[in-house]
Design a protein around this motif. Structure first.
Motif, PDB file in Angstrom:
ATOM      1  N   ARG B  43      13.516  35.885 206.787  1.00  0.00           N
ATOM      2  CA  ARG B  43      12.241  35.851 207.515  1.00  0.00           C
ATOM      3  C   ARG B  43      11.708  37.254 207.771  1.00  0.00           C
ATOM      4  N   ASN B  68      15.119  32.554 217.688  1.00  0.00           N
ATOM      5  CA  ASN B  68      14.140  31.503 217.398  1.00  0.00           C
ATOM      6  C   ASN B  68      14.679  30.515 216.366  1.00  0.00           C
ATOM      7  N   ILE B  69      15.335  31.045 215.348  1.00  0.00           N
ATOM      8  CA  ILE B  69      15.927  30.160 214.330  1.00  0.00           C
ATOM      9  C   ILE B  69      17.008  29.291 214.962  1.00  0.00           C
ATOM     10  N   ILE B  71      17.257  28.290 218.054  1.00  0.00           N
ATOM     11  CA  ILE B  71      16.621  27.240 218.860  1.00  0.00           C
ATOM     12  C   ILE B  71      16.142  26.102 217.950  1.00  0.00           C
ATOM     13  N   ASP B  72      15.455  26.468 216.865  1.00  0.00           N
ATOM     14  CA  ASP B  72      14.951  25.445 215.928  1.00  0.00           C
ATOM     15  C   ASP B  72      16.092  24.607 215.358  1.00  0.00           C
ATOM     16  N   GLN B  73      17.149  25.306 214.936  1.00  0.00           N
ATOM     17  CA  GLN B  73      18.285  24.606 214.317  1.00  0.00           C
ATOM     18  C   GLN B  73      18.954  23.648 215.304  1.00  0.00           C
ATOM     19  N   ARG B  75      17.636  22.287 217.943  1.00  0.00           N
ATOM     20  CA  ARG B  75      16.729  21.160 218.214  1.00  0.00           C
ATOM     21  C   ARG B  75      16.853  20.128 217.107  1.00  0.00           C
ATOM     22  N   ARG B  76      16.896  20.659 215.886  1.00  0.00           N
ATOM     23  CA  ARG B  76      17.007  19.747 214.751  1.00  0.00           C
ATOM     24  C   ARG B  76      18.326  18.982 214.803  1.00  0.00           C
ATOM     25  N   GLU B  80      19.876  20.285 221.821  1.00  0.00           N
ATOM     26  CA  GLU B  80      19.211  21.134 222.811  1.00  0.00           C
ATOM     27  C   GLU B  80      19.467  20.697 224.248  1.00  0.00           C
ATOM     28  N   GLU B  89      14.777  27.801 227.857  1.00  0.00           N
ATOM     29  CA  GLU B  89      14.503  27.656 226.428  1.00  0.00           C
ATOM     30  C   GLU B  89      15.288  28.624 225.561  1.00  0.00           C
TER      31      GLU B  89
END
Lengths: 131, 171
Positions: B43, B68-69, B71-73, B75-76, B80, B89
């Protein structure tokens, strides 16, 4: 037992994990991923828009705005919110002023944030008293 | 290969290991940490390719992208709720179970640390588990080293105040 010794187990586990990794393989994997990304983008550029004569992708404004003007942009935003009484923003103003070597102004904001009840600012001031 | 790319590859070589250690403090999983670091560099390179050289390649940018990655991972992966229930967060280090230590003191410390904000938990764990010095932590979180030192000192002082039976590690 001291605080640090309580975390010896965690620290040693992390060091073991680090030493068991194949660093060279990881590095090769990253470089290969970057190469693949470049190749994919080159192919996409040729197909969709024709190659940019400068060889560069157009500037992405969101990325530039997000990372290019920090910390000034964040300081401006936090100052606005801090003046409206937001304790966390006041603490962030203190952090950013300290980062930009404005220690006197930062000190005032640390105390303002602590007085407003920001727990991080209270801990910071507690730490400052000991150093 | 372009000069930009050569510079970036050098950046990767210089910071990869430190970033992996940083990621490990946050996620405690070596494969996940390596994936996070690879995606982070990818990125960063895409941002670099925007052509705006004003965007400085540094550890703060890398750490911000990596979080950020993460957090995204998470969540997926539907984790979370488990991981962020007390941390807003921001993903940060969870004090794992230490099979060799079931002491009440450790449990008390765990509960104390859970009350800290996510950024302060991150700073504390980067120091005591990751072995990072205030100067290095400052590069990751975008603060002054003296700010980090004061935070660490404040956290330790509060721990001592709540647990006066704990010895000073330096004594």
């Amino acid at each position: 037992m001291g605080v640090d010794r309580m975390f010896d187990h965690d620290a040693r586990a992390l060091t073991r994990q680090m030493s068991s990794m194949d660093s060279e393989a990881h590095l090769r994997s990253i470089i290969a991923a970057l190469d693949a990304d470049d190749a994919a983008q080159d192919a996409e550029t040729e197909v969709s828009t024709g190659r940019d004569p400068t060889g560069r992708t157009p500037v992405s404004r969101p990325a530039a705005e997000q990372f290019g003007t920090w910390p000034d942009s964040e300081l401006t935003q936090c100052l606005r919110q801090a003046r409206q009484g937001d304790a966390a923003s006041a603490r962030r103003v203190a952090e950013l002023l300290e980062l930009t070597d404005q220690a006197t102004a930062a000190a005032a904001w640390w105390h303002r944030a602590a007085a407003a009840g920001d727990s991080d600012a209270i801990i910071y001031i507690e730490g400052f008293r000991t150093t | 290969m372009s000069t930009d790319r050569e510079e970036f590859d050098e950046f990767v070589r210089q910071h990869r290991e430190t970033l992996v250690r940083y990621a490990l403090v946050l996620c405690r999983d070596s494969h996940f940490a390596q994936d996070l670091v690879q995606e982070t560099f990818l990125r960063m390179w895409r941002i670099r390719k925007t052509g705006d050289r004003a965007i400085e390649l540094n550890r703060y940018l890398a750490a911000t992208i990596l979080k950020n990655i993460l957090i995204d991972q998470l969540r997926r992966r539907g984790k979370e709720i488990e991981l962020f229930r007390r941390m807003g967060e921001t993903p940060t280090a969870i004090l794992p179970e230490d099979p060799s230590d079931k002491s009440a003191a450790r449990e008390q410390i765990r509960r104390f640390l859970e009350k800290l904000s996510a950024p302060l938990q991150e700073i504390f764990f980067l120091n005591v588990v990751g072995g990072f010095q205030p100067r290095e932590i400052a590069e990751f979180v975008g603060l002054k080293p003296t700010t980090i030192s004061n935070y660490l000192s404040g956290i330790r002082k509060l721990i001592k105040a709540e647990h006066p039976d704990l010895n000073d590690d330096n004594s």
